[in-house]
Design a protein around this motif. Structure first.
Motif, PDB file in Angstrom:
ATOM      1  N   LEU A 127       0.814  -1.216   0.000  1.00 22.52           N
ATOM      2  CA  LEU A 127       0.000   0.000   0.000  1.00 22.52           C
ATOM      3  C   LEU A 127       0.848   1.267   0.000  1.00 22.52           C
ATOM      4  CD1 LEU A 127      -2.765  -1.047   2.563  1.00 22.52           C
ATOM      5  CD2 LEU A 127      -2.942  -0.981   0.066  1.00 22.52           C
ATOM      6  N   LEU A 128       2.179   1.106   0.066  1.00 19.62           N
ATOM      7  CA  LEU A 128       3.090   2.248   0.137  1.00 19.62           C
ATOM      8  C   LEU A 128       4.078   2.330  -1.025  1.00 19.62           C
ATOM      9  CD1 LEU A 128       4.233   2.360   3.883  1.00 19.62           C
ATOM     10  CD2 LEU A 128       2.796   4.045   2.704  1.00 19.62           C
ATOM     11  N   PHE A 129       4.651   1.187  -1.414  1.00 22.03           N
ATOM     12  CA  PHE A 129       5.807   1.175  -2.302  1.00 22.03           C
ATOM     13  C   PHE A 129       5.478   0.532  -3.648  1.00 22.03           C
ATOM     14  CE2 PHE A 129       7.523   0.717   2.068  1.00 22.03           C
ATOM     15  CZ  PHE A 129       8.268   1.889   2.138  1.00 22.03           C
ATOM     16  N   GLY A 130       6.032   1.112  -4.700  1.00 18.71           N
ATOM     17  CA  GLY A 130       5.821   0.561  -6.033  1.00 18.71           C
ATOM     18  C   GLY A 130       6.373  -0.838  -6.185  1.00 18.71           C
ATOM     19  N   TRP A 131       7.550  -1.102  -5.625  1.00 21.86           N
ATOM     20  CA  TRP A 131       8.150  -2.443  -5.760  1.00 21.86           C
ATOM     21  C   TRP A 131       7.263  -3.505  -5.125  1.00 21.86           C
ATOM     22  CZ3 TRP A 131       9.007  -5.124  -1.330  1.00 21.86           C
ATOM     23  CH2 TRP A 131       9.166  -4.394  -0.142  1.00 21.86           C
ATOM     24  N   PRO A 154     -12.671  -3.292   1.348  1.00 22.42           N
ATOM     25  CA  PRO A 154     -11.797  -3.326   0.173  1.00 22.42           C
ATOM     26  C   PRO A 154     -10.675  -2.293   0.229  1.00 22.42           C
ATOM     27  CG  PRO A 154     -13.858  -2.225  -0.347  1.00 22.42           C
ATOM     28  CD  PRO A 154     -13.998  -2.749   1.056  1.00 22.42           C
ATOM     29  N   GLU A 155      -9.463  -2.744   0.004  1.00 21.76           N
ATOM     30  CA  GLU A 155      -8.335  -1.834  -0.176  1.00 21.76           C
ATOM     31  C   GLU A 155      -8.237  -1.454  -1.645  1.00 21.76           C
ATOM     32  OE1 GLU A 155      -5.662  -3.855   3.425  1.00 21.76           O
ATOM     33  OE2 GLU A 155      -5.030  -4.077   1.332  1.00 21.76           O
ATOM     34  N   GLN A 156      -7.693  -0.283  -1.906  1.00 21.91           N
ATOM     35  CA  GLN A 156      -7.520   0.194  -3.272  1.00 21.91           C
ATOM     36  C   GLN A 156      -6.063   0.048  -3.692  1.00 21.91           C
ATOM     37  OE1 GLN A 156     -10.276   1.052  -5.066  1.00 21.91           O
ATOM     38  NE2 GLN A 156     -11.306   0.403  -3.167  1.00 21.91           N
ATOM     39  N   ARG A 157      -5.869  -0.331  -4.951  1.00 26.85           N
ATOM     40  CA  ARG A 157      -4.497  -0.504  -5.429  1.00 26.85           C
ATOM     41  C   ARG A 157      -3.735   0.819  -5.391  1.00 26.85           C
ATOM     42  NH1 ARG A 157      -2.066  -3.566 -10.874  1.00 26.85           N
ATOM     43  NH2 ARG A 157       0.109  -3.241 -10.222  1.00 26.85           N
ATOM     44  N   LEU A 158      -2.472   0.735  -5.056  1.00 22.73           N
ATOM     45  CA  LEU A 158      -1.586   1.890  -4.961  1.00 22.73           C
ATOM     46  C   LEU A 158      -1.521   2.629  -6.297  1.00 22.73           C
ATOM     47  CD1 LEU A 158       0.606   3.404  -3.255  1.00 22.73           C
ATOM     48  CD2 LEU A 158       2.268   1.800  -4.240  1.00 22.73           C
ATOM     49  N   LEU A 159      -1.688   3.932  -6.248  1.00 22.96           N
ATOM     50  CA  LEU A 159      -1.579   4.772  -7.446  1.00 22.96           C
ATOM     51  C   LEU A 159      -0.286   5.589  -7.443  1.00 22.96           C
ATOM     52  CD1 LEU A 159      -5.245   6.099  -7.809  1.00 22.96           C
ATOM     53  CD2 LEU A 159      -4.118   4.301  -9.152  1.00 22.96           C
ATOM     54  N   ALA A 160       0.020   6.219  -6.318  1.00 19.05           N
ATOM     55  CA  ALA A 160       1.196   7.088  -6.218  1.00 19.05           C
ATOM     56  C   ALA A 160       1.994   6.678  -4.986  1.00 19.05           C
ATOM     57  CB  ALA A 160       0.780   8.550  -6.128  1.00 19.05           C
ATOM     58  N   PRO A 161       3.104   5.964  -5.174  1.00 15.55           N
ATOM     59  CA  PRO A 161       3.889   5.499  -4.036  1.00 15.55           C
ATOM     60  C   PRO A 161       4.260   6.620  -3.074  1.00 15.55           C
ATOM     61  CG  PRO A 161       4.669   4.470  -6.048  1.00 15.55           C
ATOM     62  CD  PRO A 161       3.671   5.514  -6.458  1.00 15.55           C
ATOM     63  N   CYS A 177      -0.087   6.923   2.177  1.00 16.94           N
ATOM     64  CA  CYS A 177       0.286   6.805   3.589  1.00 16.94           C
ATOM     65  C   CYS A 177      -0.949   6.723   4.478  1.00 16.94           C
ATOM     66  CB  CYS A 177       1.158   7.981   3.995  1.00 16.94           C
ATOM     67  SG  CYS A 177       2.817   7.979   3.227  1.00 16.94           S
ATOM     68  N   ALA A 178      -1.993   7.482   4.129  1.00 13.22           N
ATOM     69  CA  ALA A 178      -3.225   7.440   4.908  1.00 13.22           C
ATOM     70  C   ALA A 178      -3.907   6.084   4.780  1.00 13.22           C
ATOM     71  CB  ALA A 178      -4.163   8.556   4.459  1.00 13.22           C
ATOM     72  N   ALA A 179      -3.975   5.549   3.558  1.00 14.87           N
ATOM     73  CA  ALA A 179      -4.588   4.237   3.343  1.00 14.87           C
ATOM     74  C   ALA A 179      -3.816   3.147   4.080  1.00 14.87           C
ATOM     75  CB  ALA A 179      -4.652   3.926   1.849  1.00 14.87           C
ATOM     76  N   HIS A 180      -2.489   3.258   4.078  1.00 13.49           N
ATOM     77  CA  HIS A 180      -1.651   2.294   4.778  1.00 13.49           C
ATOM     78  C   HIS A 180      -1.900   2.358   6.279  1.00 13.49           C
ATOM     79  CE1 HIS A 180       2.280   1.123   6.690  1.00 13.49           C
ATOM     80  NE2 HIS A 180       2.069   0.068   5.939  1.00 13.49           N
TER      81      HIS A 180
END
Length: 279
Positions: free
Chosen positions: A59-63, A240-247, A253-256
């Motif tokens: 939920l935070l990092f692109g990798w 439901p969690e949402q897929r990361l858009l902007a690492p 950070c809020a969603a995490h």
């Protein structure tokens, strides 16, 4: 049904032993990029990754987002749990070179509060993870032995934050090693008894453990947790969690924070219900 990625004998081994390894999933360049992004962030931060960022890192990092959605990882997971797949949790297990970090004998299912016990952990190696580096070891077939009592022994070298594990019963067990090269993964059942020892190698041992569940699994704790649908259909049992858009964006950070707070609250409620004190 013909498996997507695993061989039939690997699927059979998972059913018999509770784990299968190694499974090649990442190209060398993918490993290099993922590890590079992680370590670039660590350099900017000025310290190795730790809690809370090492939990639910996707939920935070692109990798991490790329790894939980990686087609080869998901193909292998689908071979074991079917086409409707959620990510329930993830943890980055990082042992620095020549350090005594360890994980006690434990079962993942004890603190996840899910029914039925059908989830599978994909442990993706971003470095060499052989016996010298403190690879995972498992007791074959232990996923069919039932649930064991766990207790908490937190400490500076215990890689699980609460320090949970099984005391006494398996203290003398050696287990079957599950060594991996960088870019390979292992898959293990939530009830498998497993552990790992110190990293005596000259490199960091980096493993990204992704907890996948079939979408029909339900949470049974006092708090409704969240999960991310990564393949197929979400059956609606989790927030439901949402897929990361902007690492590392403010929204990421809020969603995490929100997802991790619910996961922690679920664990804390479970500990109180069991008469234990959460560390």
């Amino acid at each position: 049904m013909t498996p997507r990625l695993l061989q039939p004998e690997q699927v059979a081994a998972y059913g018999r032993d509770g784990f299968v390894c190694p499974v090649p999933v990442l190209a060398p360049e993918e490993v290099h990029i993922a590890r590079g992004e992680l370590e670039d962030w660590e350099r900017v931060r000025g310290a190795p990754i730790d809690f809370p960022e090492k939990s639910k890192s996707y939920l935070l990092f692109g990798w991490a987002d790329r790894l939980v959605h990686h087609p080869r990882v998901l193909d292998a997971v689908e071979d074991l749990i079917g086409p409707d797949i959620l990510v329930y949790h993830s943890t980055l297990f990082l042992k620095e070179a020549r350090t005594p970090a360890f994980v006690r004998w434990h079962q993942d299912s004890t603190y996840f509060y899910l029914e039925p016990h059908a989830h599978v952990t994909a442990w993706v190696a971003l470095s060499e993870a052989d016996e010298t580096a403190g690879c995972m070891v498992a007791l074959p077939g232990s996923h069919r032995w039932g649930a064991f009592a766990h207790d908490d022994q937190p400490g500076p070298h215990n890689m699980i934050r609460r320090g949970q594990g099984i005391s006494g019963r398996f203290d003398d067990a050696r287990g079957t090693p599950m060594p991996l090269h960088a870019g390979e993964m292992s898959l293990h059942h939530t009830d498998l008894v497993h552990a790992s020892g110190a990293n005596d190698s000259a490199d960091r041992r980096i493993g990204f453990a992704i907890s996948y569940i079939p979408a029909q699994v339900r949470p049974v704790g006092a708090v409704q947790p969240s999960a991310l649908c990564v393949r197929g259909r979400d059956h609606g049992h989790f927030l439901p969690e949402q897929r990361l858009l902007a690492p590392l964006s403010d929204s990421a950070c809020a969603a995490h924070r929100q997802a991790l707070a619910r996961f922690r609250a679920l664990q804390d409620a479970g500990f109180k219900a069991n008469g234990a004190t959460a560390p």
